[in-house]
Design an enzyme around this catalytic site. Sequence first.
Site, PDB file in Angstrom:
ATOM      1  N   GLY A  11      23.173  11.272  28.821  1.00  0.00           N
ATOM      2  CA  GLY A  11      23.067  12.558  29.503  1.00  0.00           C
ATOM      3  C   GLY A  11      21.969  13.472  28.990  1.00  0.00           C
ATOM      4  CB  SER A  12      18.907  13.049  26.949  1.00  0.00           C
ATOM      5  OG  SER A  12      18.110  12.120  27.642  1.00  0.00           O
ATOM      6  NE  ARG A  60      26.657  -2.823  44.704  1.00  0.00           N
ATOM      7  CZ  ARG A  60      26.450  -2.774  43.383  1.00  0.00           C
ATOM      8  NH1 ARG A  60      26.387  -1.621  42.769  1.00  0.00           N
ATOM      9  NH2 ARG A  60      26.309  -3.884  42.694  1.00  0.00           N
ATOM     10  CB  ILE A  87      22.794  -1.399  42.698  1.00  0.00           C
ATOM     11  CG1 ILE A  87      21.802  -1.891  41.646  1.00  0.00           C
ATOM     12  CG2 ILE A  87      22.268  -1.620  44.114  1.00  0.00           C
ATOM     13  CD1 ILE A  87      21.415  -3.340  41.766  1.00  0.00           C
ATOM     14  CG  LEU A  88      23.065   4.491  44.470  1.00  0.00           C
ATOM     15  CD1 LEU A  88      22.047   5.586  44.781  1.00  0.00           C
ATOM     16  CD2 LEU A  88      24.401   5.094  44.079  1.00  0.00           C
ATOM     17  CG  HIS A 104      12.325   3.841  37.320  1.00  0.00           C
ATOM     18  ND1 HIS A 104      13.436   3.036  37.182  1.00  0.00           N
ATOM     19  CD2 HIS A 104      11.262   3.082  37.002  1.00  0.00           C
ATOM     20  CE1 HIS A 104      13.050   1.828  36.808  1.00  0.00           C
ATOM     21  NE2 HIS A 104      11.730   1.826  36.686  1.00  0.00           N
ATOM     22  CB  THR A 136      14.429   4.969  50.342  1.00  0.00           C
ATOM     23  OG1 THR A 136      13.632   4.240  49.407  1.00  0.00           O
ATOM     24  CG2 THR A 136      13.758   6.286  50.671  1.00  0.00           C
ATOM     25  CG  LEU A 139      16.549  -0.744  42.349  1.00  0.00           C
ATOM     26  CD1 LEU A 139      17.700   0.226  42.220  1.00  0.00           C
ATOM     27  CD2 LEU A 139      16.810  -2.010  41.552  1.00  0.00           C
ATOM     28  CD  GLU A 169      13.086   9.361  31.479  1.00  0.00           C
ATOM     29  OE1 GLU A 169      14.237   9.676  31.811  1.00  0.00           O
ATOM     30  OE2 GLU A 169      12.823   8.250  30.976  1.00  0.00           O
TER      31      GLU A 169
HETATM   32  C1  GRF Z   1      16.494   7.595  31.377  1.00  0.00           C
HETATM   33  O1  GRF Z   1      15.475   6.910  30.708  1.00  0.00           O
HETATM   34  C2  GRF Z   1      16.300   7.495  32.871  1.00  0.00           C
HETATM   35  O2  GRF Z   1      14.961   7.449  33.251  1.00  0.00           O
HETATM   36  C3  GRF Z   1      16.956   6.175  33.167  1.00  0.00           C
HETATM   37  O3  GRF Z   1      18.081   6.132  32.338  1.00  0.00           O
HETATM   38  C4  GRF Z   1      17.850   6.938  31.182  1.00  0.00           C
HETATM   39  C5  GRF Z   1      18.958   7.925  31.115  1.00  0.00           C
HETATM   40  O4  GRF Z   1      18.960   8.674  29.934  1.00  0.00           O
HETATM   41  N1  GRF Z   1      17.245   6.063  34.576  1.00  0.00           N
HETATM   42  P1  GRF Z   1      19.912   9.946  29.773  1.00  0.00           P
HETATM   43  O5  GRF Z   1      21.338   9.479  30.046  1.00  0.00           O
HETATM   44  O6  GRF Z   1      19.465  10.990  30.744  1.00  0.00           O
HETATM   45  O7  GRF Z   1      19.745  10.374  28.350  1.00  0.00           O
END
Ligand code: GRF
Length: 210
Positions: A11-12, A60, A87-88, A104, A136, A139, A169
């Site tokens: 959850g960063s 799913r 995967i959604l 991503h 979309t 993936l 990010e």
């Molecule tokens: C991040 O690197 C994000 O790009 C990827 O999963 C990781 C999640 O990290 N999809 P966090 O849980 O937000 O710390």
Amino acid sequence: MKLVVLISGRGSNLQAILDAGLPVEVAAVLSNRKSAAGLQLAEARGIPAHSLAHTEFPDRAEFDQAMMRVIDGYAPDLVVLAGYMRILSDAFVQHYAGRLINIHPSLLPSYPGMDTHARALADGVKIHGCTVHLVTPVLDRGPVIVQAAVAVRSDDTAETLGARVLAAEHKIYPLAIRWFAERRLVFGDDGKVNLLNDEGSEQSVFYPGA
Ligand code: GRF
């Protein structure tokens, strides 16, 4: 603007979004894993936190329907995938079309999928990074909203490179959400996303990262 954030782990990115002082309300956080550390973070901030174990659903499609019922209870303007490792289903993606975004850890369309940092290092690329994109059905191939570049160092490991990408990010995800909330993102029919600048004209967005 109301957000619902979906997580699976640490959850960063959720934390970066919560700490960015955005003009949004994070109405709820959902996880497909009870153990996701990000759920405690949400609770500590007084945000409703839900976990639905995908292992307890037959498939799913049914799991995604259950997620959608919880999400829709909050009537979000935007659904934010922040390290959501599922995967959604197409039904889920279509239901939130135009209001579902993901981050991503690569410069898409390079390195979709897993282990992006190790794969980038193995290829000897000099520039790596991260991408915020609209989700979309294909993936990791939705329209790119913003990207940050991270220079690869000769002594990088997947861990050291990944740490610098993660720091980038944490900058671009709140930025993209701010633009969405300010209605400055223009989603073209050609699959391209631009940003309305202060003069009211459209520009492409690149964030010179770490
Ligand atoms: C991040 O690197 C994000 O790009 C990827 O999963 C990781 C999640 O990290 N999809 P966090 O849980 O937000 O710390």
